[in-house]
Design a protein around this motif. Structure first.
Motif, mmCIF file in Angstrom:
data_model
loop_
_atom_site.group_PDB
_atom_site.id
_atom_site.type_symbol
_atom_site.label_atom_id
_atom_site.label_comp_id
_atom_site.label_asym_id
_atom_site.label_seq_id
_atom_site.Cartn_x
_atom_site.Cartn_y
_atom_site.Cartn_z
ATOM 1 N N SER A 509 0.830 -1.209 0.000
ATOM 2 C CA SER A 509 0.000 0.000 0.000
ATOM 3 C C SER A 509 0.864 1.259 0.000
ATOM 4 N N ASN A 510 1.951 1.257 0.780
ATOM 5 C CA ASN A 510 2.830 2.425 0.803
ATOM 6 C C ASN A 510 3.562 2.592 -0.521
ATOM 7 N N PHE A 511 3.967 1.484 -1.132
ATOM 8 C CA PHE A 511 4.611 1.526 -2.444
ATOM 9 C C PHE A 511 3.640 2.112 -3.468
ATOM 10 N N TYR A 512 2.404 1.673 -3.394
ATOM 11 C CA TYR A 512 1.356 2.180 -4.298
ATOM 12 C C TYR A 512 1.174 3.691 -4.129
ATOM 13 N N LEU A 523 14.494 1.775 -3.176
ATOM 14 C CA LEU A 523 14.178 0.391 -2.834
ATOM 15 C C LEU A 523 15.429 -0.474 -2.881
ATOM 16 N N TYR A 524 15.593 -1.305 -1.835
ATOM 17 C CA TYR A 524 16.682 -2.285 -1.798
ATOM 18 C C TYR A 524 16.049 -3.665 -1.706
ATOM 19 N N PRO A 525 15.945 -4.382 -2.828
ATOM 20 C CA PRO A 525 15.333 -5.715 -2.778
ATOM 21 C C PRO A 525 16.057 -6.677 -1.844
ATOM 22 N N GLY A 526 17.380 -6.488 -1.641
ATOM 23 C CA GLY A 526 18.133 -7.367 -0.748
ATOM 24 C C GLY A 526 17.857 -7.133 0.715
ATOM 25 N N GLY A 527 17.323 -5.965 1.057
ATOM 26 C CA GLY A 527 16.899 -5.648 2.411
ATOM 27 C C GLY A 527 17.915 -5.952 3.488
ATOM 28 N N VAL A 528 17.439 -6.528 4.591
ATOM 29 C CA VAL A 528 18.266 -6.798 5.758
ATOM 30 C C VAL A 528 19.403 -7.766 5.432
ATOM 31 N N SER A 547 10.100 -11.274 -9.029
ATOM 32 C CA SER A 547 10.053 -9.813 -9.035
ATOM 33 C C SER A 547 9.024 -9.318 -8.035
ATOM 34 N N GLU A 548 9.318 -8.173 -7.423
ATOM 35 C CA GLU A 548 8.421 -7.618 -6.415
ATOM 36 C C GLU A 548 7.982 -6.193 -6.742
ATOM 37 N N PHE A 549 8.626 -5.558 -7.667
ATOM 38 C CA PHE A 549 8.360 -4.132 -7.869
ATOM 39 C C PHE A 549 8.048 -3.744 -9.304
ATOM 40 N N VAL A 550 8.326 -4.615 -10.272
ATOM 41 C CA VAL A 550 8.230 -4.239 -11.683
ATOM 42 C C VAL A 550 6.809 -3.862 -12.071
ATOM 43 N N ARG A 551 5.851 -4.703 -11.733
ATOM 44 C CA ARG A 551 4.480 -4.435 -12.179
ATOM 45 C C ARG A 551 3.877 -3.206 -11.497
#
Length: 701
Positions: A509-512, A523-528, A547-551
């Motif tokens: 929701s925050n990304f949206y 954004l860092y997909p590798g995170g912690v 993928s988590e962010f492309v769409r």
């Protein structure tokens, strides 16, 4: 899909010189009385819902083109001026003198006129005073609070003897009226000492109302304070000189300490004669406050207030279990009146939805100190919202110029020792030094590799503001915002700067919301897992398989900018990592406790990316090298919304972004070998020769 925690980092013209005061006639109609002797206060004595002003004051980061088409930062003049015009303790005493001159009647509410420029959707803020009862305790905060809150203050006349329960009912009546008028708007209760007890009492009696409590040095610790010992002593004192001097030192706080005045003069490098003169002037100024304090605290009133504190503390403590409101407790480290730090910790354990902030160098009346800005504290703690739930995008307020300058000053050492170099890529593929290749309009999504402990973010965020006037908002791990009750020991206050600069907790929701508002997101997909990597894993990506962010980016036509940052291995060497610590039972238990104390992410993922164990990697600092950043060519997703609904195609783009990040890292690791100023000594020599604000040269891109 998360980042790790990082240490980043007036009154209207027609009211002068004559001020307006509102009163309510016997018929209930609002009457405007003009009086040149009254301070700028709008007074309302009946319980009617407040109305929001129509004047809107909003600050935005803006850009302007110079003759060379370079963007530069533009200060918000109005915001800067409001800081310069900030009121002082003298203003409080002058206004208090005028307010109590015609004092009488019962406790009532008033609205400072300099608080009249808030927006129509601003939440209500009710200020509940401390022992003085005047209601002007936020005088130095009014101008900033008035831009984002509908501020009303409670005034308790000097000779009023309303009981504690009577005051609670009066506040409760106001709260219920306002809540019935705008039920979806939160109501802030800001109380100090006695006022904090009033706020807790009202919250305990009204758990169904959306209240947010901000409590400064709560008097719930009265039984353990020196004040309780003062009561019998005051009864024996024939005059009030001693008590007034004591109250004066409490109100002026550490800044009124004569010894501190001398030490400040020494630090300033003043001569002995100048030091004595300044000290004499300050003591004369402080002594001039005594007549006003004599009016605010006559002996019988002071004794009554101390008895009121006793009953207030007992009442509030007995009902702590019923308080469900979101609470922020502010504790002073040099409170001479109450044991505030110990009390803040106690209350945080007793209240279910509570945070605490320590102000180590502040006295009891911290809102009257120059270094305390309540709005900044509220913003940093993510305590500002306009509705029932906090919206990290629509409720966010851009950092003001003074706020940014303070953050930048605190981080300046990082820029000096690492001399960060940033490269961006133009549309034709040419790599240039600087950020001119970054699009001028959002939405833009920066996707990159997370260095050890997120060190690379410290220079990145300020540089975008300084060079392009762009605020990059990090999508961060939820541990920066909240933690599970009774678990973990992370101090949320250490992340206040991150939140102040616009970070949001990771969620769809925050990304949206960020993409829909055309923001610049980080954004860092590798995170912690990347930020807390092990030995030998420098610059290794730990991204999810899917993928988590492309769409989401394609849904809003966002430009995706892959980037790499290197330099962590030039400033620190990892010597004791997660694998080493898990071999020691004691450290293993600490890691497990910390991991259980934060919200879990990627619970459905597998592999190393799901291994997000919370621990502190131990490292040995090196002679600082240099940070290098490379932002790749923006990848357009405009018009690809339907195409990227196909999982295979979206995954192809995802792998392309990952590949570009790896290429950026490889490019920087190779190129930095040719930088004659990679080492600290050559950079310091260059800066000493050309000035410490000079841009240190680097390799040719």
């Amino acid at each position: 899909m998360a980042t790790i925690g990082v240490c980043l980092f007036s009154a209207p013209a027609d009211f002068s010189p004559v001020f307006r005061r509102h009163v309510v006639s016997a018929s209930g109609k609002l009457v405007k009385l003009w009086n040149p002797f009254l301070k700028p206060l709008a007074v309302w004595t009946e319980e009617q819902p407040s109305t929001a002003a129509t004047t809107t004051t909003t600050r935005n980061f803006v850009e302007k083109k110079t003759s060379s088409d370079d963007e530069e930062r533009v200060d918000d003049v109005e915001e800067s001026d409001s800081y310069k015009r900030r009121k002082s303790l003298k203003d409080y005493l002058d206004e208090a003198k005028e307010l109590i001159r015609s004092d009488g009647g019962q406790p009532h509410w008033f609205c400072p006129i300099e608080c009249g420029c808030h927006t129509p959707d601003s939440p209500l803020l009710l200020y509940l005073p401390g022992m003085d009862g005047v209601g002007l305790g936020l005088t130095m905060q009014h101008q900033r609070l008035g831009k984002i809150f509908d501020v009303w203050c409670l005034h308790i006349p000097v000779k009023d003897r309303t009981s504690f329960t009577g005051l609670v009912k009066l506040i409760e009546k106001k709260v219920k009226v306002e809540n019935s008028h705008l039920p979806k708007r939160p109501i802030y209760l800001v109380g100090e000492s006695l006022g904090a007890c009033l706020a807790l009492a009202v919250a305990s009696r009204n758990p169904q109302i959306d209240l947010i409590l901000i409590l400064s040095n709560p008097a719930t610790s009265y039984s353990n304070s020196v004040l309780q010992q003062t009561v019998p002593l005051l009864g024996l004192i024939p005059d009030q000189v001693t008590s007034l001097c004591y109250m004066l030192s409490l109100i002026t706080g550490p800044s009124g300490d004569p010894w501190k005045m001398v030490m400040d003069s020494v630090v300033k490098g003043l001569s002995l004669q100048s030091t004595v003169e300044e000290l004499s002037q300050n003591l004369v100024k402080l002594s001039s406050y005594l007549p006003v304090l004599a009016d605010i605290f006559p002996k019988e009133t002071l004794l009554w207030k101390l008895e009121l504190l006793k009953s207030a503390s007992a009442y509030a403590n007995a009902r702590l279990h019923a308080v469900k409101a979101q609470t922020l407790i502010l504790c002073s480290g040099k409170d001479q009146l109450l044991p505030s730090q110990e009390e803040g910790q106690r209350l945080c354990h007793a209240l279910p939805n509570c945070q605490m902030r320590m102000l180590e160098n502040s006295g009891h009346f911290l809102f009257m100190e120059d270094g305390v800005d309540l709005v900044t504290i509220i913003k940093g703690a993510s305590f500002y919202r306009r509705g029932n739930n906090l919206d990290y995008v629509s409720d966010f307020m851009l950092p003001t110029t003074p706020e940014f300058n303070k953050v930048f000053e605190n981080m300046r050492w990082m820029s000096v020792v690492t001399s960060p170099v940033m490269f961006s890529t133009l549309e034709d593929g040419k790599i240039v030094r600087g950020l001119s290749g970054i699009p001028s309009e959002g939405p833009v999504l920066f996707v990159g590799y997370h260095n050890l402990l997120g060190f690379e973010v410290m220079p990145l965020i300020p540089q975008f503001l300084l060079e392009r006037n762009i605020l990059v908002r990090g999508i961060a791990h939820p541990m920066m915002f909240y933690q599970q009750r009774e678990r973990g020991s992370l101090d949320l206050s250490s992340f206040d700067t991150v939140r102040l600069m616009g970070a949001v907790p990771v969620s769809a929701s925050n990304f949206y919301r960020l993409m829909s508002s055309k923001s610049y997101a980080l954004l860092y997909p590798g995170g912690v897992r990347e930020a807390l990597h092990r030995k030998g894993e420098e610059y290794k990506l730990f991204w999810p398989e899917q993928s988590e962010f492309v769409r989401m980016a394609a849904r809003f036509g966002a430009k995706i900018i892959p980037f790499g940052a290197v330099g962590e291995d030039d400033i620190a060497e990892l010597v004791f990592d997660y694998n080493d610590q898990m071999k020691i039972p004691y450290l293993k238990s600490i890691i497990e406790e910390e991991t259980n104390g934060v919200i879990k992410l990627r619970t459905d993922a597998s592999g190393e990316v799901a291994n997000q164990q919370m621990h502190w990697p131990y490292f040995v600092p090196k002679v600082p090298g240099r940070f290098y950043y490379h932002f790749g060519k923006p990848i357009e997703t405009e018009g690809m919304k339907h195409e990227l609904r196909d999982r295979e195609k979206s995954h192809e783009l995802y792998l392309q972004v990952k590949s570009e990040v790896e290429k950026s890292l490889a490019y920087l690791k190779e190129k930095r070998e040719h930088d004659p100023y990679r080492k600290l000594l050559p950079r310091l020599v260059y800066l000493a020769t050309n000035g410490f604000t000079s841009e240190v040269p680097t390799f040719e891109p």
